[in-house]
Write an enzyme that holds these catalytic residues in place. Structure first.
Site, PDB file in Angstrom:
ATOM      1  N   PHE A 237       7.940   6.928 -11.452  1.00  0.00           N
ATOM      2  CA  PHE A 237       7.199   8.191 -11.665  1.00  0.00           C
ATOM      3  C   PHE A 237       6.008   8.054 -12.605  1.00  0.00           C
ATOM      4  O   PHE A 237       5.534   9.046 -13.148  1.00  0.00           O
ATOM      5  CB  PHE A 237       8.137   9.289 -12.175  1.00  0.00           C
ATOM      6  CG  PHE A 237       9.388   9.447 -11.371  1.00  0.00           C
ATOM      7  CD1 PHE A 237       9.330  10.011 -10.102  1.00  0.00           C
ATOM      8  CD2 PHE A 237      10.605   9.013 -11.847  1.00  0.00           C
ATOM      9  CE1 PHE A 237      10.471  10.141  -9.333  1.00  0.00           C
ATOM     10  CE2 PHE A 237      11.762   9.133 -11.080  1.00  0.00           C
ATOM     11  CZ  PHE A 237      11.693   9.706  -9.820  1.00  0.00           C
ATOM     12  N   GLY A 464      11.194   3.643  -4.396  1.00  0.00           N
ATOM     13  CA  GLY A 464      12.221   4.594  -3.999  1.00  0.00           C
ATOM     14  C   GLY A 464      11.681   5.627  -3.024  1.00  0.00           C
ATOM     15  O   GLY A 464      12.417   6.476  -2.526  1.00  0.00           O
ATOM     16  N   THR A 465      10.392   5.549  -2.759  1.00  0.00           N
ATOM     17  CA  THR A 465       9.724   6.553  -1.936  1.00  0.00           C
ATOM     18  C   THR A 465       9.911   6.325  -0.448  1.00  0.00           C
ATOM     19  O   THR A 465       9.740   7.254   0.338  1.00  0.00           O
ATOM     20  CB  THR A 465       8.223   6.535  -2.248  1.00  0.00           C
ATOM     21  OG1 THR A 465       7.809   5.159  -2.279  1.00  0.00           O
ATOM     22  CG2 THR A 465       7.933   7.153  -3.600  1.00  0.00           C
ATOM     23  N   GLN A 604      11.070  13.265  -0.444  1.00  0.00           N
ATOM     24  CA  GLN A 604      10.132  13.268  -1.568  1.00  0.00           C
ATOM     25  C   GLN A 604       9.956  14.678  -2.114  1.00  0.00           C
ATOM     26  O   GLN A 604       9.909  14.885  -3.330  1.00  0.00           O
ATOM     27  CB  GLN A 604       8.776  12.703  -1.141  1.00  0.00           C
ATOM     28  CG  GLN A 604       8.754  11.196  -1.023  1.00  0.00           C
ATOM     29  CD  GLN A 604       9.100  10.546  -2.335  1.00  0.00           C
ATOM     30  OE1 GLN A 604       8.412  10.718  -3.342  1.00  0.00           O
ATOM     31  NE2 GLN A 604      10.195   9.808  -2.369  1.00  0.00           N
ATOM     32  N   VAL A 669       2.665  12.051  -0.287  1.00  0.00           N
ATOM     33  CA  VAL A 669       3.629  13.133  -0.495  1.00  0.00           C
ATOM     34  C   VAL A 669       4.458  12.958  -1.777  1.00  0.00           C
ATOM     35  O   VAL A 669       5.302  13.775  -2.100  1.00  0.00           O
ATOM     36  CB  VAL A 669       4.524  13.278   0.770  1.00  0.00           C
ATOM     37  CG1 VAL A 669       5.359  12.020   0.984  1.00  0.00           C
ATOM     38  CG2 VAL A 669       5.396  14.499   0.742  1.00  0.00           C
ATOM     39  N   GLY A 670       4.180  11.909  -2.553  1.00  0.00           N
ATOM     40  CA  GLY A 670       5.049  11.609  -3.688  1.00  0.00           C
ATOM     41  C   GLY A 670       5.065  12.657  -4.785  1.00  0.00           C
ATOM     42  O   GLY A 670       6.107  12.953  -5.362  1.00  0.00           O
ATOM     43  N   GLU A 671       3.923  13.205  -5.119  1.00  0.00           N
ATOM     44  CA  GLU A 671       3.825  14.028  -6.317  1.00  0.00           C
ATOM     45  C   GLU A 671       3.701  15.514  -6.078  1.00  0.00           C
ATOM     46  O   GLU A 671       4.116  16.328  -6.907  1.00  0.00           O
ATOM     47  CB  GLU A 671       2.651  13.528  -7.179  1.00  0.00           C
ATOM     48  CG  GLU A 671       2.985  12.194  -7.822  1.00  0.00           C
ATOM     49  CD  GLU A 671       1.768  11.453  -8.334  1.00  0.00           C
ATOM     50  OE1 GLU A 671       1.449  11.606  -9.517  1.00  0.00           O
ATOM     51  OE2 GLU A 671       1.150  10.691  -7.562  1.00  0.00           O
TER      52      GLU A 671
HETATM   53 MO1  MOS Z   1       2.532   8.475 -10.534  1.00  0.00          MO
HETATM   54  S1  MOS Z   1       2.431   9.647 -12.271  1.00  0.00           S
HETATM   55  O1  MOS Z   1       0.894   8.216 -10.170  1.00  0.00           O
HETATM   56  O2  MOS Z   1       3.383   7.069 -10.805  1.00  0.00           O
END
Ligand code: MOS
Length: 704
Positions: A237, A464-465, A604, A669-671
């Site tokens: 993260f 993990g994504t 995610q 889509v991660g954040e």
């Molecule tokens: Mo994310 S805060 O760009 O690992």
């Protein structure tokens, strides 16, 4: 076989992870391994006047004790994001100065972990303490810049005039707490020098090629003399993107001793010196006409960094993006505290920024008696108001409309405190989501082998994504192979540079290179599918058909702004007598361009909403006002959600492939999923109780 992209295939790495065969950094077995334990400062500001290591050096099993008096050679890297990057500009053990409690002041190396830990406690340190700055009220604020040194302050139109002419007005201050990363896999590193100038690093790294280049610079070596290996990461993260001081020190000590050295941090140590999200204080002023059109928006923010590096939590980055107003002003300030360096944490800036803005929009909706969904629809902006460019493939309105429909938004009572169930107050809330779409350069190698399988190889990795899974699906589709016939090898710097797993951009950077490499290899094999390629391979007598390809962003960024969108709707149930809150329902609708894998993409969003619920209700780290050390210790004292805290999270994606962004049309889509979550909850709490809470986390005592 076709249409793998977009379907919901299972995780490639799922079995390895649940059966424990996935090897994490600290689990690597190296013959002759020795162990390190950190010595850390017990004051927050001052100097070391004496450090006595004699007793520790004579303790059983101890091989060496390093302090600022005998620090092994370490060079300053360029530290500019392009070539190399470290989290703290000050190098470990640089001098006798103490800038924060928990700062690394030494390293013990011993034959066993227990011996190293025991000896670390035998080191006697004398300090000349100075009064630390630990609280906002004592800090000195200065104008904040972005991480690239660009100005944040921005104004268009004239805010004061716009505000004067407005009929509906809101002014409110919102705060967020310091948050710790607390990844499931603690920070750990094994540094193994094959000789004085050849290093292998086993460390969880979101940026394998960057870590390789950075360690090479730090030790004055050519890049290819360092190999970084990170096939799996147990949560990151943003806290595992660059080397921290402990990693640099471990590798330096291992070089000096010419022994493979493992350094694992305790949870307690991680609270102080491996980054956190800064607390923030933000003030929003909104002015609108009676019909609900915004005339003026002002967003100011304060956050904190350490004396050893500069990091501003860029809360106002979302303000010119979300809602149109002829008069708009943003500004940010930053101050140093004597605590460790704050850093990137899932949607850095966007998450706390959306907490403030989306809370204020809800307050304005109540003030004007306009439905909050309607207010947002009315004030959408077609262009980025700071960059002056239109958004590509924007479907924010559909997120709001479909989310409202799925949730049953219109059925909610229009008054506060008007619904109870089983003796609990029930409330509904909503908020918007947004995150920019970034893309970097990535390279991939593909090999078609005689056994009828394909191998995809890159240093890009999976934190993990779901990178293993989407790479396999994309290659299988491009080659016309079943996904089981595709092997994916990630996270080794010997492989082509796959870029960074950060900024939600690994998938969208890597997959265009995967597609290109697959096309190339078929061309080389004079084939249209992998099956034909295997036939020509057989005739050729070669061991494999191979191709390497790179892909990166082109000039499209000059015409468009790439941004993703979403809306969250939630229901809360509150037991007023004990201040207990349960999130009982959740609906998220997201617009992220093309969905590459329906299952991992939805995961995610669910993970991000879960993390957002923690941000809203539980996560806070306070510092002892006397010694400056975090008063949370571990995963028991630092609270975040467990399974029972989380309702079913319904996730839907809308929109179209964003082909202006990349050939796949996916936007990352991660954040995005975490943004707006805390505001949606606070807005639901207001609806349930009539009480507006502007300070996170919303713990039971604030609800009572
Ligand atoms: Mo994310 S805060 O760009 O690992």
């Amino acid at each position: 076989m076709n249409k793998l992209i977009g379907s919901g295939i299972n995780r490639k790495d799922g079995r390895a992870k649940v059966t424990g065969t996935a090897t994490y950094a600290a689990e690597h077995q190296i013959p002759g391994l020795v162990y390190g334990y950190l010595i850390t400062a017990s004051i927050a500001h001052g100097q070391i006047t004496n450090i006595d290591t004699q007793t520790a050096e004579q303790a059983a099993g101890v091989i060496a004790v390093f302090t600022h008096n005998n620090v092994p050679q370490i060079f300053k890297p360029t530290n500019n994001f392009m070539a190399s990057k470290i989290y703290e500009a000050r190098l470990p053990l640089a001098d006798n100065q103490i800038h924060y409690a928990g700062q690394i002041i030494g390293l013990v190396v011993a034959e066993t972990f227990e011996q190293a830990r025991h000896a670390a406690h035998l080191v006697q340190v004398e300090y000349a303490p100075q009064k630390p700055v630990l609280e906002a009220k004592d800090a000195t604020f200065q104008q904040a810049l972005t991480m690239f040194g660009e100005e944040i302050k921005f104004e268009k139109g004239d805010f004061a005039t716009g505000m004067r002419d407005a009929t509906g007005k809101i002014e409110a201050t919102y705060t967020t707490s310091t948050e710790l990363h607390a990844p499931m896999e603690p920070h750990a590193i094994i540094a193994h020098w094959q000789d004085a100038d050849t290093l292998t690093v086993y460390e969880p790294s979101q940026w394998v090629a960057g870590s390789q280049r950075t360690y090479a610079e730090i030790f004055g070596l050519a890049t290819e003399k360092v190999r970084t290996i990170t096939p799996f990461i147990g949560g990151a993260f943003g806290c595992k993107a660059f080397p921290w001081p402990h990693g640099i020190l471990c590798a330096a000590a291992a070089r000096k001793l010419q022994r493979p050295l493992k350094l694992a941090l305790s949870r307690r140590q991680m609270t102080a010196n491996t980054g956190h999200r800064s607390e923030t204080e933000q003030t929003i002023r909104l002015g609108a006409n009676a019909a609900g059109s915004l005339m003026a928006i002002e967003h100011t923010a304060q956050s904190f960094t350490s004396p050893v590096d500069t990091f501003a939590e860029h809360c106002t980055s979302i303000t010119p993006v979300m809602y149109a107003a002829p008069n708009l002003r943003i500004d940010q300030e930053l101050a140093q505290l004597n605590i460790g360096t704050s850093t990137f944490m899932r949607a850095p800036g966007e998450n706390p920024g959306m907490w403030a803005l989306e809370s204020a929009m809800d307050e304005l909706a109540w003030e004007l008696k306009i439905d909050p969904v309607e207010l947002r629809l009315k004030n959408q902006t077609k262009e980025h108001q700071k960059q002056g460019l239109p958004f590509s493939a924007k479907h924010f309105a559909e997120c709001l409309q479909l989310g409202a429909e799925q949730f049953g938004w219109q059925e909610r009572p229009q008054q506060v405190r008007s619904l109870t169930r089983d003796g609990k107050l029930i409330g509904s809330g909503m908020a918007a989501s947004t995150f920019p779409s970034l893309r970097g350069s990535a390279s991939v190698k593909v090999r078609l082998l005689a056994d009828g399988t394909a191998e995809i190889l890159t240093s890009g990795n999976d934190m993990g994504t779901g990178t293993y899974t989407v790479v396999a699906a994309t290659a299988a589709e491009a080659l016309g192979l079943p996904v089981e016939k595709v092997q994916v090898e990630l996270g080794d710097s010997l492989l082509p540079d796959g870029g960074i797993a950060g900024g939600s951009m690994m998938t969208v950077s890597l997959l265009p290179a995967v597609m290109k490499a697959c096309e190339e290899v078929l061309k080389i094999a004079k084939a249209t599918t992998a099956q034909e390629a295997f036939a020509t391979l057989h005739q050729s007598g070669e061991a494999a058909w191979e191709a390497t390809a790179s892909a990166g962003p082109g000039g499209e960024g000059k015409q468009w702004v790439f941004q993703s969108w979403g809306a969250h709707f939630c229901e809360v149930a509150i037991d007023e007598e004990i201040g207990r809150l349960q999130v009982t329902r959740w609906v998220s609708v997201m617009n992220i361009g093309r969905v590459i894998n329906a299952k991992t993409a939805a995961s995610q969003i669910r993970g991000a909403v879960t993390m957002g619920i923690g941000h809203a209700l539980m996560e806070e780290c306070h510092f002892d006002p006397n010694i400056g050390y975090p008063v949370v210790y571990d995963l028991a004292t630092y609270h975040f959600p467990t399974h029972a805290d989380i309702p079913r999270i319904q996730v839907t994606f809308v929109g179209e492939p964003d082909l202006n962004f990349n050939p796949l049309g996916g936007r990352g889509v991660g954040e995005i999923g975490i943004t707006g979550v805390s505001a949606a909850i606070a807005n639901a709490i207001y609806h349930a109780t009539g009480k507006r809470i502007r300070d996170l986390p919303i713990t039971p005592e604030k609800l009572l």
